[in-house]
Design a protein around this motif. Structure first.
Motif, PDB file in Angstrom:
ATOM      1  N   THR A  72       1.872  12.730  -3.270  1.00 19.06           N
ATOM      2  CA  THR A  72       3.273  12.118  -2.914  1.00 19.06           C
ATOM      3  C   THR A  72       3.378  10.740  -2.483  1.00 19.06           C
ATOM      4  N   MET A  73       2.090   9.884  -2.298  1.00 21.06           N
ATOM      5  CA  MET A  73       2.191   8.819  -2.730  1.00 21.06           C
ATOM      6  C   MET A  73       2.667   8.293  -0.731  1.00 21.06           C
ATOM      7  N   GLN A  74       2.135   9.564  -0.067  1.00 25.71           N
ATOM      8  CA  GLN A  74       2.878   9.480   1.084  1.00 25.71           C
ATOM      9  C   GLN A  74       1.669   9.350   2.207  1.00 25.71           C
ATOM     10  N   TYR A  75       2.401   8.443   3.467  1.00 25.78           N
ATOM     11  CA  TYR A  75       0.498   8.335   4.630  1.00 25.78           C
ATOM     12  C   TYR A  75       1.728   9.318   6.164  1.00 25.78           C
ATOM     13  N   ARG A  76       0.495   9.210   6.984  1.00 28.03           N
ATOM     14  CA  ARG A  76       0.885   9.216   8.000  1.00 28.03           C
ATOM     15  C   ARG A  76      -0.194   8.893   9.360  1.00 28.03           C
ATOM     16  N   ASP A  77       0.230   7.900   9.959  1.00 27.76           N
ATOM     17  CA  ASP A  77      -0.649   7.177  11.255  1.00 27.76           C
ATOM     18  C   ASP A  77      -1.017   8.142  12.092  1.00 27.76           C
ATOM     19  N   ASP A  97       7.046   7.559   3.204  1.00 27.16           N
ATOM     20  CA  ASP A  97       6.588   6.361   1.782  1.00 27.16           C
ATOM     21  C   ASP A  97       6.376   5.978   2.171  1.00 27.16           C
ATOM     22  N   ILE A  98       5.538   4.747   1.537  1.00 26.45           N
ATOM     23  CA  ILE A  98       5.629   3.865   1.446  1.00 26.45           C
ATOM     24  C   ILE A  98       6.220   2.570   0.851  1.00 26.45           C
ATOM     25  N   LEU A  99       6.324   1.050   1.511  1.00 22.09           N
ATOM     26  CA  LEU A  99       7.319  -0.198   1.394  1.00 22.09           C
ATOM     27  C   LEU A  99       5.728  -1.023   1.044  1.00 22.09           C
ATOM     28  N   GLY A 101       4.647  -4.167  -0.649  1.00 24.99           N
ATOM     29  CA  GLY A 101       3.870  -5.378  -0.021  1.00 24.99           C
ATOM     30  C   GLY A 101       3.174  -5.417   0.851  1.00 24.99           C
ATOM     31  N   SER A 102       3.419  -3.972   2.362  1.00 25.37           N
ATOM     32  CA  SER A 102       3.553  -3.809   3.652  1.00 25.37           C
ATOM     33  C   SER A 102       2.147  -3.610   2.873  1.00 25.37           C
ATOM     34  N   SER A 103       0.803  -3.666   4.543  1.00 21.35           N
ATOM     35  CA  SER A 103      -0.367  -3.512   4.254  1.00 21.35           C
ATOM     36  C   SER A 103      -0.431  -1.555   4.318  1.00 21.35           C
ATOM     37  N   LYS A 104       0.307  -0.883   5.005  1.00 23.32           N
ATOM     38  CA  LYS A 104       0.334   0.603   4.277  1.00 23.32           C
ATOM     39  C   LYS A 104       0.101   0.560   3.376  1.00 23.32           C
ATOM     40  N   SER A 105       1.517   0.266   1.995  1.00 28.46           N
ATOM     41  CA  SER A 105       1.063   0.178   1.273  1.00 28.46           C
ATOM     42  C   SER A 105       0.543   0.354   0.325  1.00 28.46           C
ATOM     43  N   ASP A 106      -0.412  -1.625   0.532  1.00 27.97           N
ATOM     44  CA  ASP A 106      -1.680  -1.608  -0.020  1.00 27.97           C
ATOM     45  C   ASP A 106      -3.122  -0.651   0.557  1.00 27.97           C
ATOM     46  N   LEU A 107      -2.812  -0.029   1.895  1.00 25.53           N
ATOM     47  CA  LEU A 107      -4.314   1.137   1.575  1.00 25.53           C
ATOM     48  C   LEU A 107      -4.101   2.285   0.828  1.00 25.53           C
ATOM     49  N   VAL A 108      -3.176   2.449   0.956  1.00 30.24           N
ATOM     50  CA  VAL A 108      -2.575   4.353   0.375  1.00 30.24           C
ATOM     51  C   VAL A 108      -2.616   3.667  -1.403  1.00 30.24           C
ATOM     52  N   ASN A 109      -2.611   2.570  -1.945  1.00 29.02           N
ATOM     53  CA  ASN A 109      -2.562   2.270  -3.176  1.00 29.02           C
ATOM     54  C   ASN A 109      -4.084   2.132  -3.054  1.00 29.02           C
ATOM     55  N   PHE A 110      -4.735   1.414  -2.633  1.00 26.58           N
ATOM     56  CA  PHE A 110      -6.554   0.938  -2.447  1.00 26.58           C
ATOM     57  C   PHE A 110      -6.866   2.547  -2.816  1.00 26.58           C
ATOM     58  N   VAL A 111      -7.212   3.239  -1.867  1.00 28.39           N
ATOM     59  CA  VAL A 111      -7.816   4.268  -1.852  1.00 28.39           C
ATOM     60  C   VAL A 111      -7.006   5.400  -2.421  1.00 28.39           C
ATOM     61  N   CYS A 112      -5.973   5.776  -3.033  1.00 27.81           N
ATOM     62  CA  CYS A 112      -5.184   6.574  -3.543  1.00 27.81           C
ATOM     63  C   CYS A 112      -6.576   6.065  -5.591  1.00 27.81           C
ATOM     64  N   SER A 113      -6.362   4.762  -5.733  1.00 26.79           N
ATOM     65  CA  SER A 113      -6.986   4.150  -7.452  1.00 26.79           C
ATOM     66  C   SER A 113      -8.596   4.363  -7.113  1.00 26.79           C
ATOM     67  N   ARG A 114      -9.039   5.190  -6.109  1.00 33.99           N
ATOM     68  CA  ARG A 114     -10.774   4.729  -6.014  1.00 33.99           C
ATOM     69  C   ARG A 114     -10.765   6.322  -5.938  1.00 33.99           C
ATOM     70  N   LYS A 115     -10.073   7.434  -6.021  1.00 31.73           N
ATOM     71  CA  LYS A 115      -9.670   8.399  -5.883  1.00 31.73           C
ATOM     72  C   LYS A 115     -10.301   8.529  -7.769  1.00 31.73           C
ATOM     73  N   PRO A 116     -11.182  10.162  -8.122  1.00 31.54           N
ATOM     74  CA  PRO A 116     -11.481  10.907  -9.421  1.00 31.54           C
ATOM     75  C   PRO A 116     -10.820  11.030  -9.904  1.00 31.54           C
TER      76      PRO A 116
END
Length: 116
Positions: A72-77, A97-99, A101-116
């Motif tokens: 879903t490309m969502q996160y929770r603290d 939902d990610i915003l 340019g935010s640091s959380k958006s960068d985190l989510v995109n980075f983590v999800c792009s590393r998934k097989p």
């Protein structure tokens, strides 16, 4: 005997410190930020990835735990601390939902792009 024990403990402490820093992976930012972000750990269970990451700023270092749903490309603290990663407080927050340019958006995109 004490010298050998102390030396052995020192070697273990140095090796542990090196291993801890070796697992840090810098998270690239899409926008300028005075801080640097590092992914320290990830664990996935039932499609949810729990991350431990830190932000090294100009005057402080903050540690955060975040859960990410890559489908879903969502996160929770899940917690935050400026004392250390073993002193996280707070959470769980609500799924967000990610915003772009935010640091959380960068985190989510980075983590999800590393998934097989």
């Amino acid at each position: 005997m004490r010298t050998v024990l102390a030396t052995g403990l020192m070697v273990v402490a140095v090796a542990t410190s090196i291993a801890a820093h070796a697992t840090e992976v810098q998270i690239p930012r899409t926008m300028a930020d005075k801080g640097k972000y590092y992914l320290l750990d990830t664990k996935t269970n039932s499609g949810i990835t729990a991350t431990l990451h830190k932000r090294v700023g100009v005057s402080e270092t903050g540690y955060s735990k975040t859960e990410i749903n890559c489908k879903t490309m969502q996160y929770r603290d899940m917690g935050y601390s400026e004392v250390g990663p073993d002193r996280l407080a707070g959470g769980p927050g609500k799924w967000t939902d990610i915003l772009s340019g935010s640091s959380k958006s960068d985190l989510v995109n980075f983590v999800c792009s590393r998934k097989p």
